[in-house]
Design an enzyme around this catalytic site. Structure first.
Site, PDB file in Angstrom:
ATOM      1  N   MET A 138       0.884  -1.162   0.000  1.00 46.52           N
ATOM      2  CA  MET A 138       0.000   0.000   0.000  1.00 46.52           C
ATOM      3  C   MET A 138       0.921   1.210   0.000  1.00 46.52           C
ATOM      4  SD  MET A 138      -2.674  -1.423   2.872  1.00 46.52           S
ATOM      5  CE  MET A 138      -3.736   0.020   2.812  1.00 46.52           C
ATOM      6  N   THR A 139       1.247   1.704  -1.205  1.00 49.25           N
ATOM      7  CA  THR A 139       2.291   2.714  -1.333  1.00 49.25           C
ATOM      8  C   THR A 139       1.916   4.041  -0.674  1.00 49.25           C
ATOM      9  OG1 THR A 139       1.425   3.310  -3.517  1.00 49.25           O
ATOM     10  CG2 THR A 139       3.229   1.720  -3.449  1.00 49.25           C
ATOM     11  N   CYS A 140       0.622   4.352  -0.608  1.00 46.82           N
ATOM     12  CA  CYS A 140       0.214   5.610   0.017  1.00 46.82           C
ATOM     13  C   CYS A 140       0.595   5.645   1.496  1.00 46.82           C
ATOM     14  CB  CYS A 140      -1.292   5.822  -0.123  1.00 46.82           C
ATOM     15  SG  CYS A 140      -1.831   6.104  -1.822  1.00 46.82           S
ATOM     16  N   TYR A 141       0.697   4.472   2.098  1.00 45.89           N
ATOM     17  CA  TYR A 141       1.004   4.396   3.524  1.00 45.89           C
ATOM     18  C   TYR A 141       2.382   3.801   3.796  1.00 45.89           C
ATOM     19  CZ  TYR A 141      -4.038   5.046   3.584  1.00 45.89           C
ATOM     20  OH  TYR A 141      -5.308   5.530   3.366  1.00 45.89           O
TER      21      TYR A 141
END
Length: 320
Positions: A286-289
């Site tokens: 989960m690249t956003c996090y």
């Protein structure tokens, strides 16, 4: 030139907001944005190392006249879009396109038109010439052909200055000036003067000097994983064996960027969360996090195989 001005504006907005960009420009580019000169081989060494060494050798040569050894003329040659282009560096003519190198026209505004122009027989070639003749184009507007102007001990310093000036200024002036106008919309040159070119580059591009020790120090764990968990121990032993390029790929897989933020590694999120069990599953993220979803594998060999398969064959949005 509107597109170049827009790119410059977006470039400065990213820097203003502390976002690193997935670019790699030579220091000469940043010196020009600061309004500093690019005058000597050392100023272009990181971007054109072979050329810089050649120009430095030309300046340092002391065993006779350089004209008898280097056989350089007052011209510059480069290849683009399948063509070899030769320019007279002393010529005063219409500005040249930074994409195809040919003189501009009012309709010559896109890369597609560059290809169209290069695909067409140059008007300067005689009728009946073969297709191979179109692969080499010589452009000169000087009264004297540059091939007759040899570089000698007497003019070699001026030649080096002119060569660097053509490379970093004359050949790209319209595009660069438009880019600079956009860039200075948000950030003034006066503020940039407080930075060295190297610091300026790092603010824009971040750094790719990522170490396993730094990642391990900032890592957080979730979903049942702890630093002492066997899968986590296997994970770090595997990553310690990674090459620098594989480490950057892992960082990009988890955070969507292969470089550290401007504020440093301590301000980056890197978490590892358990994502079920089973050797048939691949790691995801989960690249956003900044979160790696790592299944619990039966062995280190399986973990290495699945992790390498995931990080070396993934492609996200391509933005940082």
């Amino acid at each position: 030139m509107d597109k170049w001005e827009m790119v410059g504006l977006l470039f400065s907005l990213a820097m203003y907001n502390g976002l690193t960009l997935p670019v790699n420009f030579p220091l000469a580019f940043y010196r020009k944005l600061q309004g500093s000169g690019v005058l000597c081989p050392e100023d272009i060494e990181d971007g054109w190392p072979t050329l810089a060494r050649g120009l430095r050798s030309l300046l340092d040569w002391s065993n006779g006249d350089v004209a008898e050894v280097f056989f350089r003329t007052y011209e510059i040659v480069f290849e683009t879009l399948g063509r070899t282009l030769t320019f007279d560096m002393l010529a005063e003519g219409p500005p040249f396109c930074g994409q195809c190198g040919l003189p501009r026209s009012r309709l010559h505004t896109t890369r597609a038109s560059c290809r169209d122009r290069l695909a067409s027989p140059p008007a300067s070639l005689e009728e009946g010439a073969s297709e191979d003749d179109y692969k080499t184009v010589k452009i000169t507007t000087a009264e004297e052909s540059p091939s007759t102007i040899m570089v000698t001990n007497k003019n070699r310093e001026q030649y080096v200055l002119d060569h660097i000036f053509w490379l970093t200024d004359k050949s790209i002036r319209l595009e660069f000036d438009a880019f600079a106008r956009g860039f200075t919309t948000c950030i003034s040159r006066q503020s940039l003067s407080l930075l060295s070119a190297q610091d300026f580059k790092q603010l824009v591009e971040g750094t790719q000097d990522v170490t396993v020790e730094d990642l391990r120090r900032i890592a957080n764990y979730d979903g049942g994983y702890t630093p002492a968990h066997e899968t986590i121990q296997r994970f770090w032993r595997t990553v310690e064996d990674f090459s620098p390029n594989q480490i950057r790929l892992l960082l990009e897989f988890v955070t969507a960027s292969d470089r550290l933020p401007v504020t440093g590694v301590d301000n980056m999120s890197f978490s590892i969360q358990k994502n079920g069990e089973g050797d048939d599953r691949l790691p995801t993220s989960m690249t956003c996090y900044g979160r790696l979803l790592l299944p619990e594998y039966s062995s280190r060999a399986v973990l290495r195989e699945k992790l390498c398969l995931a990080v070396e064959n993934s492609k996200g949005f391509g933005v940082a």
